[in-house]
Design a protein around this motif. Structure first.
Motif, PDB file in Angstrom:
ATOM      1  N   ARG A  12       3.201  16.132   3.668  1.00  0.00           N
ATOM      2  CA  ARG A  12       2.631  15.799   2.257  1.00  0.00           C
ATOM      3  C   ARG A  12       3.955  15.747   1.349  1.00  0.00           C
ATOM      4  NH1 ARG A  12      -1.548  20.665   1.687  1.00  0.00           N
ATOM      5  NH2 ARG A  12       0.354  21.422   2.687  1.00  0.00           N
TER       6      ARG A  12
ATOM      7  N   ASP B  39       0.677  -1.223   0.099  1.00  0.00           N
ATOM      8  CA  ASP B  39      -0.049   0.141   0.058  1.00  0.00           C
ATOM      9  C   ASP B  39       0.977   1.264  -0.112  1.00  0.00           C
ATOM     10  OD1 ASP B  39      -2.186  -1.665   0.009  1.00  0.00           O
ATOM     11  OD2 ASP B  39      -2.701  -1.539   2.206  1.00  0.00           O
TER      12      ASP B  39
ATOM     13  N   ASP C 135       3.923   1.430  -1.153  1.00  0.00           N
ATOM     14  CA  ASP C 135       4.648   1.783  -2.285  1.00  0.00           C
ATOM     15  C   ASP C 135       3.660   2.194  -3.585  1.00  0.00           C
ATOM     16  OD1 ASP C 135       6.899   0.438  -1.163  1.00  0.00           O
ATOM     17  OD2 ASP C 135       6.541  -1.578  -2.213  1.00  0.00           O
ATOM     18  N   LEU C 136       2.424   1.709  -3.312  1.00  0.00           N
ATOM     19  CA  LEU C 136       1.317   2.282  -4.394  1.00  0.00           C
ATOM     20  C   LEU C 136       1.121   3.831  -4.130  1.00  0.00           C
ATOM     21  CD1 LEU C 136      -0.701   1.544  -7.002  1.00  0.00           C
ATOM     22  CD2 LEU C 136      -1.993   0.908  -4.895  1.00  0.00           C
ATOM     23  N   ARG C 137       0.601   4.205  -3.048  1.00  0.00           N
ATOM     24  CA  ARG C 137       0.253   5.529  -2.539  1.00  0.00           C
ATOM     25  C   ARG C 137       0.832   6.011  -1.249  1.00  0.00           C
ATOM     26  NH1 ARG C 137      -4.773   6.980  -4.780  1.00  0.00           N
ATOM     27  NH2 ARG C 137      -4.238   9.076  -3.777  1.00  0.00           N
ATOM     28  N   PRO C 138       2.100   6.413  -1.322  1.00  0.00           N
ATOM     29  CA  PRO C 138       2.696   6.874  -0.069  1.00  0.00           C
ATOM     30  C   PRO C 138       2.249   7.894   0.517  1.00  0.00           C
ATOM     31  CG  PRO C 138       4.239   7.215  -2.154  1.00  0.00           C
ATOM     32  CD  PRO C 138       2.856   6.286  -2.616  1.00  0.00           C
ATOM     33  N   GLU C 139       1.601   8.844  -0.395  1.00  0.00           N
ATOM     34  CA  GLU C 139       0.979  10.190   0.176  1.00  0.00           C
ATOM     35  C   GLU C 139      -0.183   9.985   1.193  1.00  0.00           C
ATOM     36  OE1 GLU C 139      -1.472   9.136  -3.481  1.00  0.00           O
ATOM     37  OE2 GLU C 139       0.658   9.115  -2.713  1.00  0.00           O
ATOM     38  N   LEU C 140      -0.768   8.996   0.779  1.00  0.00           N
ATOM     39  CA  LEU C 140      -2.070   8.723   1.891  1.00  0.00           C
ATOM     40  C   LEU C 140      -1.625   8.265   3.120  1.00  0.00           C
ATOM     41  CD1 LEU C 140      -4.221   6.594  -0.607  1.00  0.00           C
ATOM     42  CD2 LEU C 140      -4.147   8.903  -0.178  1.00  0.00           C
ATOM     43  N   TYR C 141      -0.166   7.973   3.590  1.00  0.00           N
ATOM     44  CA  TYR C 141       0.226   7.546   4.827  1.00  0.00           C
ATOM     45  C   TYR C 141       1.278   8.344   5.583  1.00  0.00           C
ATOM     46  CZ  TYR C 141      -2.254   3.545   2.571  1.00  0.00           C
ATOM     47  OH  TYR C 141      -3.321   2.971   1.902  1.00  0.00           O
TER      48      TYR C 141
END
Length: 289
Positions: free
Chosen positions: A240, A213, A215-221
């Motif tokens: 961010r 997760d 790797d796919l969307r680091p900005e979400l976490y």
């Protein structure tokens, strides 16, 4: 049977796995306990001790992490077991002020670099600089304590250069400090106590899903960095802009890597002669296979 104890430690994976319910999905009966709280950062207060000393005292979580060099020695001395089925890589670098006259690694000759004693920054700084500087030109300072204390002292101008990793690495970049050289290093996982190895398997399966997760969307976490930073820094943090940080590599930490790293520590006299333990890979490690 006691609940499996999980403590996040300066990375995103445990927070993501908890948010997504991955630990529960794997059937893990666990307790999620915050070891490093954002309210104060007292764990990283100024002091002479480092990562090895914290392992020596004992850690509550069933799986914790530290730089692979220190884990090798701690496991060789019987304080823990190195988990041999995975390792991590942490972004790290030596930083100076934006207006510093230091421009290259060679300019760090004789300049005290703030590092954590017998912690990842200690070994990694030597490893990075020894291709530029002679042994007697590499100067380290342990006076500022551990990670957050060292970061704050560096921001306050108390140290001319500092090796930072993980969240503090990104924070320094955000605030305009200059990276002189990359010191990225490996982190080893430790199995503490006597947990059910099926629980250890469930734990790492959950982290594998969390890693995907991230790797796919680091900005979400990346907002989870704030969970472990002292609150006094939060207003200035723009996570961010930060990267994903430590990445878990689900490949073996091999006998060859263990031996090479153990020999490097001995050669550089990080520990007193004769105090490193057996250096026996089989006795120092544990595996799911």
């Amino acid at each position: 049977m006691a609940k499996f104890k999980i403590e996040p430690h300066f990375r995103l994976q445990e927070w993501v796995a908890e948010e997504k319910g991955y630990f529960r999905d794997e059937g893990l009966d666990y307790e999620f306990k915050e070891f490093i709280r954002s309210s104060g950062g007292a764990h990283h207060a100024k002091g002479p001790s480092g990562a090895f000393q914290s392992i020596e005292k004992g850690r509550e979580s069933n799986v914790t992490c530290a730089c692979h060099w220190t884990v090798n020695v701690a496991a060789s001395r019987g304080h823990t077991k190195l988990f041999a089925d995975a390792y991590s890589v942490a972004p790290s670098g030596i930083f100076v002020r934006a207006d510093s006259a230091i421009r290259t690694p060679a300019d760090l000759a004789g300049v005290p670099v703030s590092v954590g004693y017998q912690s990842g920054s200690h070994y990694a700084t030597i490893q990075a600089l020894e291709s530029y500087l002679a042994k007697d030109q590499i100067k380290l300072s342990f006076d500022e304590g551990m990670l957050f204390a060292r970061m704050e002292a560096f921001f306050e101008g108390k140290s001319e250069a500092a090796t930072l990793f993980g969240g503090p690495y990104y924070f320094a970049e955000q605030l305009g400090y200059r990276k002189i050289i990359d010191t990225t290093f490996m982190i080893g996982a430790m199995v503490n106590g006597d947990p059910d190895m099926d629980d250890v398997r469930r734990y790492f399966q959950a982290l594998r899903r969390a890693q995907r997760d991230i790797d796919l969307r680091p900005e979400l976490y990346t907002h989870y960095y704030k969970m472990e930073f002292p609150e006094r820094f939060h207003a200035k943090m723009d996570t961010r802009r930060w990267g994903p940080g430590e990445r878990i590599v689900f490949e073996p930490y091999s006998r060859e890597v263990f031996s090479e790293s153990f020999d490097w520590i001995a050669k550089h006299e990080i520990f007193e002669p004769g105090s490193m333990g057996s250096g026996d890979y089989e006795k120092s490690t544990v595996s799911l296979s």
